[in-house]
Write a protein that holds these residues in place. Structure first.
Motif, PDB file in Angstrom:
ATOM      1  N   ASP A 195       0.864  -1.173   0.000  1.00 45.52           N
ATOM      2  CA  ASP A 195       0.000   0.000   0.000  1.00 45.52           C
ATOM      3  C   ASP A 195       0.904   1.228   0.000  1.00 45.52           C
ATOM      4  N   VAL A 196       0.609   2.169  -0.893  1.00 46.04           N
ATOM      5  CA  VAL A 196       1.409   3.383  -1.006  1.00 46.04           C
ATOM      6  C   VAL A 196       0.549   4.569  -0.594  1.00 46.04           C
ATOM      7  N   GLU A 197       1.048   5.330   0.366  1.00 48.78           N
ATOM      8  CA  GLU A 197       0.303   6.474   0.895  1.00 48.78           C
ATOM      9  C   GLU A 197      -0.049   7.451  -0.213  1.00 48.78           C
ATOM     10  N   LYS A 198       0.885   7.737  -1.091  1.00 49.69           N
ATOM     11  CA  LYS A 198       0.650   8.593  -2.261  1.00 49.69           C
ATOM     12  C   LYS A 198       1.626   8.212  -3.351  1.00 49.69           C
ATOM     13  N   THR A 199       1.165   8.281  -4.591  1.00 49.56           N
ATOM     14  CA  THR A 199       2.019   7.935  -5.729  1.00 49.56           C
ATOM     15  C   THR A 199       2.485   9.179  -6.491  1.00 49.56           C
ATOM     16  N   VAL A 200       1.912  10.341  -6.156  1.00 49.29           N
ATOM     17  CA  VAL A 200       2.298  11.600  -6.780  1.00 49.29           C
ATOM     18  C   VAL A 200       2.680  12.586  -5.685  1.00 49.29           C
ATOM     19  N   LEU A 201       3.819  13.228  -5.830  1.00 49.84           N
ATOM     20  CA  LEU A 201       4.325  14.134  -4.810  1.00 49.84           C
ATOM     21  C   LEU A 201       4.701  15.473  -5.442  1.00 49.84           C
ATOM     22  N   TYR A 202       4.074  16.544  -4.956  1.00 51.32           N
ATOM     23  CA  TYR A 202       4.404  17.892  -5.437  1.00 51.32           C
ATOM     24  C   TYR A 202       5.423  18.503  -4.487  1.00 51.32           C
ATOM     25  N   LEU A 203       6.567  18.872  -5.022  1.00 54.61           N
ATOM     26  CA  LEU A 203       7.661  19.377  -4.199  1.00 54.61           C
ATOM     27  C   LEU A 203       7.630  20.889  -4.021  1.00 54.61           C
ATOM     28  N   GLY A 204       6.619  21.544  -4.590  1.00 56.06           N
ATOM     29  CA  GLY A 204       6.429  22.963  -4.354  1.00 56.06           C
ATOM     30  C   GLY A 204       7.218  23.851  -5.300  1.00 56.06           C
ATOM     31  N   CYS A 205       7.281  25.134  -4.939  1.00 53.96           N
ATOM     32  CA  CYS A 205       8.005  26.138  -5.711  1.00 53.96           C
ATOM     33  C   CYS A 205       9.254  26.526  -4.916  1.00 53.96           C
ATOM     34  N   GLY A 236      18.728  11.942 -14.548  1.00 48.07           N
ATOM     35  CA  GLY A 236      19.790  11.948 -13.548  1.00 48.07           C
ATOM     36  C   GLY A 236      19.635  13.012 -12.489  1.00 48.07           C
ATOM     37  N   CYS A 237      18.701  13.936 -12.652  1.00 51.23           N
ATOM     38  CA  CYS A 237      18.502  14.988 -11.660  1.00 51.23           C
ATOM     39  C   CYS A 237      17.745  14.481 -10.435  1.00 51.23           C
ATOM     40  N   THR A 238      17.228  13.260 -10.521  1.00 56.56           N
ATOM     41  CA  THR A 238      16.471  12.673  -9.412  1.00 56.56           C
ATOM     42  C   THR A 238      17.227  11.481  -8.857  1.00 56.56           C
ATOM     43  N   THR A 239      17.474  11.476  -7.563  1.00 57.00           N
ATOM     44  CA  THR A 239      18.114  10.335  -6.909  1.00 57.00           C
ATOM     45  C   THR A 239      17.198   9.807  -5.817  1.00 57.00           C
ATOM     46  N   VAL A 240      17.310   8.505  -5.560  1.00 57.08           N
ATOM     47  CA  VAL A 240      16.447   7.857  -4.575  1.00 57.08           C
ATOM     48  C   VAL A 240      17.298   6.982  -3.665  1.00 57.08           C
ATOM     49  N   ALA A 241      17.124   7.143  -2.361  1.00 51.14           N
ATOM     50  CA  ALA A 241      17.804   6.301  -1.369  1.00 51.14           C
ATOM     51  C   ALA A 241      16.747   5.505  -0.610  1.00 51.14           C
ATOM     52  N   TYR A 242      17.080   4.258  -0.292  1.00 53.20           N
ATOM     53  CA  TYR A 242      16.122   3.406   0.415  1.00 53.20           C
ATOM     54  C   TYR A 242      16.873   2.264   1.089  1.00 53.20           C
ATOM     55  N   SER A 243      16.231   1.636   2.046  1.00 56.97           N
ATOM     56  CA  SER A 243      16.835   0.524   2.761  1.00 56.97           C
ATOM     57  C   SER A 243      16.830  -0.717   1.896  1.00 56.97           C
ATOM     58  N   LYS A 244      17.948  -1.427   1.871  1.00 61.25           N
ATOM     59  CA  LYS A 244      18.035  -2.672   1.121  1.00 61.25           C
ATOM     60  C   LYS A 244      17.519  -3.859   1.928  1.00 61.25           C
ATOM     61  N   GLU A 245      17.221  -3.625   3.202  1.00 57.99           N
ATOM     62  CA  GLU A 245      16.734  -4.702   4.052  1.00 57.99           C
ATOM     63  C   GLU A 245      15.263  -4.981   3.762  1.00 57.99           C
ATOM     64  N   PRO A 246      14.836  -6.258   3.801  1.00 63.52           N
ATOM     65  CA  PRO A 246      13.426  -6.584   3.573  1.00 63.52           C
ATOM     66  C   PRO A 246      12.536  -5.956   4.649  1.00 63.52           C
ATOM     67  N   ALA A 247      11.334  -5.523   4.254  1.00 63.44           N
ATOM     68  CA  ALA A 247      10.340  -5.008   5.200  1.00 63.44           C
ATOM     69  C   ALA A 247       9.387  -6.147   5.534  1.00 63.44           C
ATOM     70  N   LEU A 248       9.314  -6.505   6.797  1.00 64.92           N
ATOM     71  CA  LEU A 248       8.430  -7.583   7.229  1.00 64.92           C
ATOM     72  C   LEU A 248       6.972  -7.152   7.106  1.00 64.92           C
ATOM     73  N   PRO A 249       6.041  -8.083   7.101  1.00 69.01           N
ATOM     74  CA  PRO A 249       4.624  -7.724   7.033  1.00 69.01           C
ATOM     75  C   PRO A 249       4.260  -6.673   8.081  1.00 69.01           C
ATOM     76  N   GLY A 250       3.553  -5.627   7.653  1.00 62.27           N
ATOM     77  CA  GLY A 250       3.165  -4.541   8.543  1.00 62.27           C
ATOM     78  C   GLY A 250       4.167  -3.408   8.620  1.00 62.27           C
ATOM     79  N   LYS A 251       5.374  -3.607   8.088  1.00 61.03           N
ATOM     80  CA  LYS A 251       6.408  -2.579   8.138  1.00 61.03           C
ATOM     81  C   LYS A 251       6.453  -1.789   6.829  1.00 61.03           C
ATOM     82  N   GLU A 252       7.241  -0.690   6.837  1.00 60.21           N
ATOM     83  CA  GLU A 252       7.321   0.196   5.683  1.00 60.21           C
ATOM     84  C   GLU A 252       8.755   0.351   5.190  1.00 60.21           C
ATOM     85  N   ILE A 253       8.877   0.690   3.926  1.00 60.73           N
ATOM     86  CA  ILE A 253      10.155   1.103   3.348  1.00 60.73           C
ATOM     87  C   ILE A 253       9.976   2.529   2.846  1.00 60.73           C
ATOM     88  N   ALA A 254      10.875   3.417   3.266  1.00 60.18           N
ATOM     89  CA  ALA A 254      10.804   4.816   2.852  1.00 60.18           C
ATOM     90  C   ALA A 254      11.738   5.047   1.669  1.00 60.18           C
TER      91      ALA A 254
END
Length: 291
Positions: A195-205, A236-254
Motif C-alpha cells: 500500500d502506497v500512501e501517495k504515488t504523486v508528490l508535489y515538491l512545491g516552488c 539523472g537529476c532525481t536520486t532515490v535512497a532506500y533501505s536494502k533490508e526486507p520489510a516484514l509484514p506490517g512494516k514500511e520502506i521509505a
C-alpha cells in the motif's frame, strides 16, 4: 523445458533493443551456453576474505550464481561489490538456503582486489585464479555482461547475464529461483501486497539552485517480506535512497527522493520501483517548480 523457458526469457529481456547483427551474435551466445556445464579445475581453492578455505560441496543449494571477472578494464567498475552484497542479502532473505555464490577473479593487481573485497566486507566464496585455469577450461564469453551464470545443482547453465548490470536479468534470475518460470522443488512464488500512501508528490516552488527533498512510503500489507529489487528514475537529476533490508509484514520502506534542478523549470519526473509485490513495477511521480 527449463532450458527453453530460460532462452525465451533472456531473448525477450535482453535483445529487444539490439540491432539485427547484435541479436544474431547474442542468440548464438545464448544457445551455445544454455545447458552447458561450467567446469572447475581440480587444483583451485575457494576461500573467504579472511583466508579460510571453503568447501563448495558443503553448500546444499538448488541454484548457484557463478561469476568470472577478468583483469580487462576498471576492476572496481566491473565488480560493483556493494550491489552484489545487496543482491545476495535480498535473495537469501527471500529464499533461504536456496542459492550459493561463487566468484572467480583473474586480477592484474591482486592486492588492490583484496583491499576492495575487505572494504566491502564481501562474504561470498572467492577464487583468485592467477593462471587463468577457469578461462582455459571454459572459454567464457568476452563480453563481461555474459560472464555471470545461474547454474543448477550439476553446474549446468540455466541463464546467462549479470543481474547487477541489468534489472531484467535480475528479474529473470529471481523468476527462476522463485519458481515463477519453472518448478522450484523448494517452494512457491514469494509475492506480497503493498500500500502506497501517495504515488504523486508535489515538491512545491523553490529556488532552482537548492535541492528539493520528498519521501514516499511503501507499506507491506501482505504476509511475505517486501524487498525492493531496483529503482529507476527518468533522469539523472532525481536520486532515490532506500533501505536494502526486507520489510516484514506490517512494516514500511521509505524512499527518500532528492531532486536537483539543472536550470529553472517546471518538472514532472517518474520513479519506477521494482519489487516482489503483485503490482510491481510501481510507478511514482514527482513534480514542482524550480524558479
Amino acid at each position: 523445458m527449463k532450458r527453453i523457458l530460460c532462452i525465451l526469457g533472456i531473448i525477450a529481456t535482453l535483445l529487444s533493443s539490439c540491432a539485427h547483427t547484435q541479436k544474431k551474435e547474442l542468440l548464438k551466445l545464448i544457445y551455445e551456453w544454455q545447458g552447458k556445464e561450467i567446469l572447475f579445475p581440480t587444483d583451485v581453492t575457494f576461500e573467504r576474505i579472511d583466508g579460510k578455505a571453503v568447501c563448495l560441496d558443503s553448500f546444499n543449494c538448488t541454484y548457484k550464481v557463478f561469476t568470472y571477472v577478468d583483469s580487462i578494464g576498471c576492476m572496481s567498475c566491473k565488480l560493483k561489490l556493494s550491489e552484489w552484497n545487496d543482491f545476495m542479502s535480498m535473495v537469501d532473505s527471500l529464499y533461504p538456503n536456496t542459492v550459493s555464490y561463487q566468484f572467480v577473479f583473474q586480477p592484474y593487481k591482486i592486492g588492490e582486489l583484496q583491499l576492495m573485497l575487505k572494504r566491502e566486507k564481501f562474504s561470498a566464496p572467492i577464487c583468485i585464479d592467477k593462471k587463468g585455469k577457469f578461462e582455459d577450461l571454459n572459454e567464457f564469453p568476452k563480453n563481461a555482461s555474459f560472464q555471470t551464470f545461474l547454474l543448477d545443482e550439476k553446474n549446468k547453465v540455466l541463464a546467462v547475464g549479470n543481474p547487477i548490470n541489468n534489472v531484467k536479468v535480475k528479474e529473470l534470475y529471481l523468476d527462476v529461483i522463485s519458481g515463477t518460470s519453472m518448478t522450484n522443488k523448494r517452494g512457491a512464488i514469494v509475492k506480497t501486497k503493498i500500500d502506497v500512501e501517495k504515488t504523486v508528490l508535489y515538491l512545491g516552488c523553490f529556488d532552482w539552485k537548492e535541492d528539493r527533498r520528498g519521501r514516499f512510503l511503501i507499506k507491506n500489507i501482505g504476509n511475505k517480506p517486501l524487498v525492493i529489487q531496483d529503482v529507476a528514475t527518468s533522469c539523472g537529476c532525481t536520486t532515490v535512497a532506500y533501505s536494502k533490508e526486507p520489510a516484514l509484514p506490517g512494516k514500511e520502506i521509505a524512499l527518500e527522493v532528492v531532486y536537483k534542478a539543472e536550470h529553472p523549470e517546471h518538472f514532472d519526473k517518474t520513479i519506477t520501483v521494482y519489487c516482489n509485490a503483485e503490482t510491481s513495477p510501481l510507478v511514482l511521480k514527482i513534480s514542482g517548480d524550480a524558479k
